[in-house]
Enzyme design. Sequence first.
Site, PDB file in Angstrom:
ATOM      1  N   SER A 182     -38.047 -40.471   3.611  1.00  0.00           N
ATOM      2  CA  SER A 182     -39.604 -40.361   4.234  1.00  0.00           C
ATOM      3  C   SER A 182     -39.619 -41.235   5.386  1.00  0.00           C
ATOM      4  CB  SER A 182     -40.536 -40.489   3.221  1.00  0.00           C
ATOM      5  OG  SER A 182     -40.323 -41.854   2.416  1.00  0.00           O
ATOM      6  N   HIS A 210     -40.068 -34.018   1.943  1.00  0.00           N
ATOM      7  CA  HIS A 210     -39.932 -33.826   3.768  1.00  0.00           C
ATOM      8  C   HIS A 210     -38.883 -32.877   3.804  1.00  0.00           C
ATOM      9  CE1 HIS A 210     -42.568 -37.181   4.223  1.00  0.00           C
ATOM     10  NE2 HIS A 210     -42.126 -37.991   3.266  1.00  0.00           N
ATOM     11  N   LYS A 240     -47.403 -31.830   2.231  1.00  0.00           N
ATOM     12  CA  LYS A 240     -46.861 -32.070   3.617  1.00  0.00           C
ATOM     13  C   LYS A 240     -46.564 -30.598   4.305  1.00  0.00           C
ATOM     14  CE  LYS A 240     -45.763 -36.268   2.196  1.00  0.00           C
ATOM     15  NZ  LYS A 240     -44.848 -37.312   1.116  1.00  0.00           N
TER      16      LYS A 240
HETATM   17  C1  LIG Z   1     -45.404 -38.154  -0.070  1.00  0.00           C
HETATM   18  C2  LIG Z   1     -44.008 -38.144  -0.865  1.00  0.00           C
HETATM   19  C3  LIG Z   1     -44.283 -38.086  -2.399  1.00  0.00           C
HETATM   20  C4  LIG Z   1     -45.700 -38.057  -2.818  1.00  0.00           C
HETATM   21  O1  LIG Z   1     -46.296 -36.630  -2.748  1.00  0.00           O
HETATM   22  P1  LIG Z   1     -47.875 -36.688  -2.503  1.00  0.00           P
HETATM   23  O2  LIG Z   1     -48.219 -35.127  -2.932  1.00  0.00           O
HETATM   24  O3  LIG Z   1     -48.281 -36.997  -1.308  1.00  0.00           O
HETATM   25  O4  LIG Z   1     -48.504 -37.499  -3.690  1.00  0.00           O
HETATM   26  C5  LIG Z   1     -43.494 -38.131  -2.949  1.00  0.00           C
HETATM   27  N1  LIG Z   1     -42.083 -38.231  -2.525  1.00  0.00           N
HETATM   28  C6  LIG Z   1     -42.013 -38.432  -1.142  1.00  0.00           C
HETATM   29  C7  LIG Z   1     -40.317 -38.788  -0.464  1.00  0.00           C
HETATM   30  C8  LIG Z   1     -42.936 -38.419  -0.244  1.00  0.00           C
HETATM   31  O5  LIG Z   1     -42.718 -38.653   0.923  1.00  0.00           O
END
Ligand SMILES: *Cc1c(COP(=O)(O)O)cnc(C)c1O
Length: 402
Positions: A182, A210, A240
């Site tokens: 991330s 991602h 996302k």
């Molecule tokens: C954003 C993210 C999460 C968390 O997901 P949410 O739905 O925002 O709680 C988990 N793992 C990674 C790698 C992330 O970037």
Amino acid sequence: MRSLDDFACRKLEELDRALLRRTLAECLREGGPWVNRGGRRLLSFSCNDYLNLSSHPALKAAAIAAIGQHGVGAGASRLVTGNHPLFRELESRLAGLKGTEAACVFGSGYLANSGIIPVLAGAQDLVLIDELAHACLWAGTKLSAAQTLVFRHNDVAHARALLAEKRLHFRHALLVTDGVFSMDGDLAPVEELAALCRAYDTWVMTDDAHGLGVIGGGRGSAFAAGASGQVPLQMGTLSKAIGGYGGYLCASRPVIDLMKTRARTLIYSTALPPMIVAAAIAALAIIESEPELTMKPLAKARAFTSRLGLPEAQSPIVPLIVGEPEAALHASNKLAEEGFLVTPIRPPTVPAGTARLRFAFTAMHPDEEVARLAEAVRALIASSPAPATMKALQETQCPPSS
Ligand SMILES: *Cc1c(COP(=O)(O)O)cnc(C)c1O
């Protein structure tokens, strides 16, 4: 309580001194990648809304229709009365996209990882985790009673050495990693890790927060690596590229059935609102029917890295490591003066000494603005108070191990 407030003030002062205090800035998203902050319109490179679906008319319409039919909140946990019929459709679409037998939707990605790992690993078990794995993979690992071993970032040989030495002492072993990292934007060596895990009877889980919607034809990191079918646990988020909220696990039917009866973050937390599930269904329909859309964020990121002579982007995320928090704050302010929102990323989100700018590219970023951003970043590097360090770091783009 006096001692309570004293405690909070001391902590805040410490963070202030280290330039590590975080505060919330109000941000009005104006549709697409534009935001309004403090009355200024900025082009954001800090949203994970890679396909700009959060404001897509089809998602809005699906959410509004679901409110009309089901109301706003789910009313209870999925195991009680919160399991509205939209979950079945979303889970079957997710499983179809990922090529697994089944899927389970959680309240968020963070809740998914916090719930999944303790179901799979207990006191007699081993969890191997990449040192740069996301905070919620760490949270799930810590919530499990398993012994934890950390392997160096993307270092398959190190993971192999740890398994060779330790695997036999444990009942089960689970290896967890981001599929797309991330804060670094690089990809895990999914195929090699999957092969290693097969050799050591170890279960591999990728966090594709991602990856979904933006690599592997929209199907994520296992597909990008040509390793679909070799990753038995594919987790991700709906927050996302999917443009809404929620998390999921795609896996075999027995694993999913086990989650639904054992994962504490599923059992003891209220189900997602029907409208957000309806929006996710609409988003998946778009991803399936418009594969060219899923290729745009990566193409924009590559246009940026190629203009600056950086290593070619592997995902829509491009880091520019500047070192100290102060340098990251300074660089971010300079880009804001040019009309770009690029929030600085500081420890503990990233290892000490690797504060950075993190650029996230989305389908709707205009090409000419990406070009203008690259020029602004070039000027920034040239005028940096510590240009030598910045340039050296820029060449490696690989954070020192924490
Ligand atoms: C954003 C993210 C999460 C968390 O997901 P949410 O739905 O925002 O709680 C988990 N793992 C990674 C790698 C992330 O970037």
